[in-house]
Design an enzyme around this catalytic site. Structure first.
Site, PDB file in Angstrom:
ATOM      1  N   TRP A  21       2.194   1.896  -3.457  1.00 42.15           N
ATOM      2  CA  TRP A  21       1.244   2.489  -4.350  1.00 42.15           C
ATOM      3  C   TRP A  21       1.044   3.782  -4.122  1.00 42.15           C
ATOM      4  CZ3 TRP A  21      -1.908  -2.952  -3.216  1.00 42.15           C
ATOM      5  CH2 TRP A  21      -1.265  -3.791  -4.009  1.00 42.15           C
ATOM      6  N   GLU A  22       0.837   4.300  -2.929  1.00 46.25           N
ATOM      7  CA  GLU A  22       0.350   5.465  -2.636  1.00 46.25           C
ATOM      8  C   GLU A  22       1.605   6.364  -2.971  1.00 46.25           C
ATOM      9  OE1 GLU A  22      -2.053   6.985  -1.819  1.00 46.25           O
ATOM     10  OE2 GLU A  22      -3.748   5.212  -1.549  1.00 46.25           O
ATOM     11  N   GLY A  23       2.791   5.919  -2.466  1.00 49.25           N
ATOM     12  CA  GLY A  23       3.944   6.985  -2.715  1.00 49.25           C
ATOM     13  C   GLY A  23       4.011   7.909  -1.379  1.00 49.25           C
ATOM     14  N   LEU A  65       0.778  -0.979   0.030  1.00 49.86           N
ATOM     15  CA  LEU A  65       0.098  -0.010  -0.008  1.00 49.86           C
ATOM     16  C   LEU A  65       0.905   1.184  -0.080  1.00 49.86           C
ATOM     17  CD1 LEU A  65      -3.327   0.387   2.047  1.00 49.86           C
ATOM     18  CD2 LEU A  65      -1.564   2.344   1.812  1.00 49.86           C
ATOM     19  N   ARG A  95      -2.611   0.421 -10.472  1.00 52.68           N
ATOM     20  CA  ARG A  95      -2.728   0.282  -8.998  1.00 52.68           C
ATOM     21  C   ARG A  95      -4.121  -0.835  -8.802  1.00 52.68           C
ATOM     22  NH1 ARG A  95      -3.484   4.006  -3.646  1.00 52.68           N
ATOM     23  NH2 ARG A  95      -4.522   2.515  -2.285  1.00 52.68           N
TER      24      ARG A  95
END
Length: 221
Positions: free
Chosen positions: A16-18, A13, A138
């Site tokens: 994916w969010e960064g 997670l 994503r």
């Protein structure tokens, strides 16, 4: 105690969010900071010029996740493994909770249709009415996480030890070798017997070759 996302799922997670330690507007024009934190998740409310540390971003993320973990636990009626739970937490972290509760994904999942989830995830790739490649990537990754480890071997089942390539097994190459060896006798004689033998050899080679190629193709699949 509410079930928590696994360390493996948490790392996915976060990837994916960064991490952004300075506030920015996301693809939908919403002020965001840290690991995708917005005002929708609660305090702090991101604002232009806001700056936080990586440690603060992690703390905000863990606090935010509590409500999303609870949403999955309270709305999903079937049993999930760790990767499936993590994939759904990531998904709802990225969309409005109200939308998840009304989604076909949740309905199909609660009906026991686990295989429908990756396909349903791919329907959530738009922001502001436009398809966003980042969301496409994503959702695909969440789908992979959903399927990761879904099929496991029982601890009581010993994997088959196959040290010989199927094509090289005696029953596969035997007919070919036997037929080919007859060519030596054929080459040293002539007459009706040799012609009859030649026909048999040709047929034998043809049949042997057919099964050889058939097994070879099956072994390569």
């Amino acid at each position: 105690m509410t079930r928590q996302i696994s360390p493996h799922g948490l790392e996915k997670l976060k990837q994916w969010e960064g991490l952004k330690t300075k506030a920015y507007k996301d693809s939908g024009g919403v002020w965001t900071i840290g690991y995708g934190h917005t005002a929708m998740a609660g305090s702090p409310v991101p604002y232009q010029g806001q700056v936080i540390t990586a440690a603060e971003a992690e703390s905000i993320l863990l606090k935010d996740l509590v409500q999303y973990e609870a949403a999955i636990e309270n709305n999903v009626k079937v049993k999930l493994n760790d990767n499936q739970f993590a994939a759904l937490v990531s998904f709802v972290y990225n969309i409005p909770l109200a939308s998840f509760k009304k989604s076909k994904l949740l309905k199909k999942l609660n009906a026991g249709n686990f295989n429908a989830v990756p396909t349903e995830l791919m329907k959530w790739t738009k922001a502001g009415g436009k398809k966003i490649q980042g969301l496409v990537n994503r959702r695909r990754a969440e789908g992979y996480l959903w399927m990761e480890g879904a099929f496991v071997t029982s601890k009581d089942v010993v994997p088959e030890q196959n040290t010989v390539h199927p094509v090289l097994k005696p029953e596969v190459i035997g007919p070919v070798i036997s037929a080919a060896s007859g060519l030596t006798g054929f080459a040293t004689g002539s007459g009706p017997f040799q012609w009859a033998l030649a026909v048999v050899i040709v047929i034998g080679v043809a049949i042997g070759s057919f099964y050889f190629l058939k097994r070879f193709r099956e072994a390569e699949l």
